[in-house]
Structures are given as C-alpha cells and as structure tokens.
Design a protein around this motif. Structure first.
Motif, PDB file in Angstrom:
ATOM      1  N   VAL A  56       0.760  -1.019  -0.073  1.00  0.00           N
ATOM      2  CA  VAL A  56      -0.039   0.071  -0.152  1.00  0.00           C
ATOM      3  C   VAL A  56       0.818   1.175   0.084  1.00  0.00           C
ATOM      4  O   VAL A  56       0.490   2.070  -0.695  1.00  0.00           O
ATOM      5  N   ASP A  57       1.777   1.178   0.940  1.00  0.00           N
ATOM      6  CA  ASP A  57       2.973   2.307   0.660  1.00  0.00           C
ATOM      7  C   ASP A  57       3.699   2.466  -0.686  1.00  0.00           C
ATOM      8  O   ASP A  57       3.833   3.760  -0.854  1.00  0.00           O
ATOM      9  N   GLN A  58       4.117   1.353  -0.758  1.00  0.00           N
ATOM     10  CA  GLN A  58       5.008   1.369  -2.158  1.00  0.00           C
ATOM     11  C   GLN A  58       4.382   1.800  -3.142  1.00  0.00           C
ATOM     12  O   GLN A  58       4.654   2.615  -3.998  1.00  0.00           O
ATOM     13  N   TYR A  59       2.857   1.558  -3.367  1.00  0.00           N
ATOM     14  CA  TYR A  59       2.294   2.067  -4.632  1.00  0.00           C
ATOM     15  C   TYR A  59       1.731   3.391  -4.418  1.00  0.00           C
ATOM     16  O   TYR A  59       1.140   3.840  -5.097  1.00  0.00           O
ATOM     17  N   GLY A  60       1.556   3.878  -3.288  1.00  0.00           N
ATOM     18  CA  GLY A  60       1.194   4.988  -2.911  1.00  0.00           C
ATOM     19  C   GLY A  60      -0.447   4.980  -3.002  1.00  0.00           C
ATOM     20  O   GLY A  60      -1.114   6.063  -3.338  1.00  0.00           O
ATOM     21  N   THR A  61      -1.089   3.947  -2.665  1.00  0.00           N
ATOM     22  CA  THR A  61      -2.552   3.900  -2.541  1.00  0.00           C
ATOM     23  C   THR A  61      -3.279   4.822  -1.859  1.00  0.00           C
ATOM     24  O   THR A  61      -2.766   4.866  -0.532  1.00  0.00           O
ATOM     25  N   SER A  62      -4.144   5.377  -2.242  1.00  0.00           N
ATOM     26  CA  SER A  62      -4.727   6.596  -1.574  1.00  0.00           C
ATOM     27  C   SER A  62      -6.243   6.421  -1.651  1.00  0.00           C
ATOM     28  O   SER A  62      -6.840   5.775  -2.523  1.00  0.00           O
ATOM     29  N   GLY A  63      -6.829   7.391  -1.200  1.00  0.00           N
ATOM     30  CA  GLY A  63      -8.194   7.586  -1.125  1.00  0.00           C
ATOM     31  C   GLY A  63      -9.240   6.477  -0.861  1.00  0.00           C
ATOM     32  O   GLY A  63      -9.044   5.557   0.038  1.00  0.00           O
ATOM     33  N   THR A  64     -10.385   6.091  -1.581  1.00  0.00           N
ATOM     34  CA  THR A  64     -11.087   4.967  -1.449  1.00  0.00           C
ATOM     35  C   THR A  64     -10.544   3.700  -1.554  1.00  0.00           C
ATOM     36  O   THR A  64     -10.376   2.681  -0.609  1.00  0.00           O
ATOM     37  N   ARG A  65      -9.510   3.709  -2.389  1.00  0.00           N
ATOM     38  CA  ARG A  65      -8.746   2.317  -2.514  1.00  0.00           C
ATOM     39  C   ARG A  65      -8.093   2.068  -1.452  1.00  0.00           C
ATOM     40  O   ARG A  65      -7.936   0.865  -1.026  1.00  0.00           O
ATOM     41  N   ARG A  66      -7.350   3.094  -0.814  1.00  0.00           N
ATOM     42  CA  ARG A  66      -6.568   2.854   0.430  1.00  0.00           C
ATOM     43  C   ARG A  66      -7.439   2.325   1.517  1.00  0.00           C
ATOM     44  O   ARG A  66      -7.209   1.242   2.484  1.00  0.00           O
ATOM     45  N   THR A  67      -8.582   3.075   1.604  1.00  0.00           N
ATOM     46  CA  THR A  67      -9.498   2.475   2.631  1.00  0.00           C
ATOM     47  C   THR A  67      -9.881   1.133   2.557  1.00  0.00           C
ATOM     48  O   THR A  67      -9.875   0.442   3.609  1.00  0.00           O
ATOM     49  N   VAL A  68     -10.314   0.706   1.439  1.00  0.00           N
ATOM     50  CA  VAL A  68     -10.752  -0.502   1.089  1.00  0.00           C
ATOM     51  C   VAL A  68      -9.735  -1.574   1.174  1.00  0.00           C
ATOM     52  O   VAL A  68      -9.853  -2.565   1.839  1.00  0.00           O
ATOM     53  N   ALA A  69      -8.431  -1.324   0.959  1.00  0.00           N
ATOM     54  CA  ALA A  69      -7.250  -2.150   0.948  1.00  0.00           C
ATOM     55  C   ALA A  69      -7.013  -2.332   2.578  1.00  0.00           C
ATOM     56  O   ALA A  69      -6.754  -3.666   2.851  1.00  0.00           O
ATOM     57  N   VAL A  70      -6.859  -1.192   3.307  1.00  0.00           N
ATOM     58  CA  VAL A  70      -6.407  -1.236   4.599  1.00  0.00           C
ATOM     59  C   VAL A  70      -7.497  -2.099   5.386  1.00  0.00           C
ATOM     60  O   VAL A  70      -7.263  -2.970   6.128  1.00  0.00           O
ATOM     61  N   TRP A  71      -8.597  -1.249   5.485  1.00  0.00           N
ATOM     62  CA  TRP A  71      -9.833  -1.536   6.628  1.00  0.00           C
ATOM     63  C   TRP A  71     -10.367  -2.746   6.116  1.00  0.00           C
ATOM     64  O   TRP A  71     -10.629  -3.773   6.860  1.00  0.00           O
ATOM     65  N   GLY A  72     -10.482  -3.353   4.696  1.00  0.00           N
ATOM     66  CA  GLY A  72     -10.712  -4.474   4.277  1.00  0.00           C
ATOM     67  C   GLY A  72     -10.063  -5.697   4.886  1.00  0.00           C
ATOM     68  O   GLY A  72     -10.614  -6.612   5.188  1.00  0.00           O
ATOM     69  N   PHE A  73      -8.761  -5.522   4.940  1.00  0.00           N
ATOM     70  CA  PHE A  73      -7.889  -6.495   5.247  1.00  0.00           C
ATOM     71  C   PHE A  73      -7.762  -6.495   6.784  1.00  0.00           C
ATOM     72  O   PHE A  73      -7.904  -7.878   7.446  1.00  0.00           O
ATOM     73  N   VAL A  74      -7.728  -5.489   7.427  1.00  0.00           N
ATOM     74  CA  VAL A  74      -7.941  -5.391   8.911  1.00  0.00           C
ATOM     75  C   VAL A  74      -8.956  -6.296   9.606  1.00  0.00           C
ATOM     76  O   VAL A  74      -8.927  -6.987  10.259  1.00  0.00           O
ATOM     77  N   VAL A  75     -10.130  -5.945   8.868  1.00  0.00           N
ATOM     78  CA  VAL A  75     -11.543  -6.459   9.557  1.00  0.00           C
ATOM     79  C   VAL A  75     -11.492  -8.288   9.147  1.00  0.00           C
ATOM     80  O   VAL A  75     -11.689  -8.806   9.937  1.00  0.00           O
ATOM     81  N   GLY A  76     -10.993  -8.390   7.950  1.00  0.00           N
ATOM     82  CA  GLY A  76     -10.858  -9.804   7.537  1.00  0.00           C
ATOM     83  C   GLY A  76      -9.920 -10.486   8.327  1.00  0.00           C
ATOM     84  O   GLY A  76     -10.117 -11.603   8.733  1.00  0.00           O
ATOM     85  N   GLN A  77      -8.683  -9.953   8.593  1.00  0.00           N
ATOM     86  CA  GLN A  77      -7.793 -10.380   9.155  1.00  0.00           C
ATOM     87  C   GLN A  77      -8.092 -10.783  10.698  1.00  0.00           C
ATOM     88  O   GLN A  77      -7.602 -12.101  11.191  1.00  0.00           O
ATOM     89  N   TRP A  78      -8.782 -10.073  11.454  1.00  0.00           N
ATOM     90  CA  TRP A  78      -9.253 -10.543  12.728  1.00  0.00           C
ATOM     91  C   TRP A  78     -10.641 -11.113  12.967  1.00  0.00           C
ATOM     92  O   TRP A  78     -10.432 -11.961  13.806  1.00  0.00           O
ATOM     93  N   LEU A  79     -11.751 -10.774  12.022  1.00  0.00           N
ATOM     94  CA  LEU A  79     -12.855 -11.558  12.216  1.00  0.00           C
ATOM     95  C   LEU A  79     -12.947 -12.804  11.747  1.00  0.00           C
ATOM     96  O   LEU A  79     -13.765 -13.528  12.232  1.00  0.00           O
TER      97      LEU A  79
END
Length: 127
Positions: A56-79
């Motif tokens: 995410v940092d390497q590609y400079g992912t931002s905006g909605t894409r960053r939100t989906v990439a980060v929070w989609g993964f965090v939610v799935g990772q734990w739940l």
C-alpha cells in the motif's frame, strides 16, 4: 495501520500457538480443529497484512482504494479467525457462514491491490 495489525496478528499467532501446545498437553477439546485453524489464520493473515501494508505504501495507494485495501484486510484478518473461535466455543456451526463475509473483505482488499499493481506495471499489466 495495516503493517502494525500484521505484526500484532503474528504476535497473537505465536501466543496462540503456545496455548495450543499447552492445550494439547492437558487434553484436546472437541473443537480442536477450529482452534488450530484460528492459529493458522492468525499467522498467514498476519504475514499477508505486513506485506500488503508495505505494498500500500509502495504503490502510494490513496483515497477509497486505500480505505478498502487497509480496512477490508484488517476486518478480515481479525474477524475470520475470531469467527472460527466463536463457532467452536459457542457450538454454533452456523456462525461459520460469517467467514464468507470476512473473506469478501479480504478479497476486496486484494482486488484493490491487484489493480494498484497493474497500474504500476510499466507495460500496463503485472509481470
């Protein structure tokens, strides 16, 4: 955030593994498979969270894409592993259906990162 979540997940996985060993010493509970499965999910998803966070940092992912990439993964990772544990401890196999919801969150994160990798590729496709 995603990288931190990954390292915390790996720490949980290591502690969980030690608990698995202790549990095995005193006697395997009837839901042992879900407990071991949660251990594996904590570990694998923790590693993927670290790698995805770096991407995410390497590609400079931002905006909605960053939100989906980060929070989609965090939610799935734990739940996802939490669902396995809850299903086992509560004796409610129907809770397993929630794993599909958390899997969709993880899938959305990976789709976003695949699009980021595709866009970053010099020839327009991932090599």
């Amino acid at each position: 955030m995603l990288t931190v979540s990954g390292f915390v997940g790996l720490a949980v996985q290591m502690l969980w593994g030690m608990g698995n060993v202790a549990g095995h010493i005193v006697g395997v509970p009837p839901y042992w498979g879900q407990i071991v499965g949660a251990h594996a999910h904590f570990g694998v998803l923790g590693i993927l969270a670290v790698v995805t966070g770096l991407a995410v940092d390497q590609y400079g992912t931002s905006g909605t894409r960053r939100t989906v990439a980060v929070w989609g993964f965090v939610v799935g990772q734990w739940l996802l592993p939490a669902t396995l544990v809850a299903q086992a401890v509560l004796g409610l196999p129907q809770l397993g259906m929630l794993a599909f919801v958390w899997g969709i969150c993880l899938l959305a994160s990976m789709v976003v990162m695949a699009m980021e990798a595709w866009a970053d590729s010099p020839s327009g496709y991932a090599a």
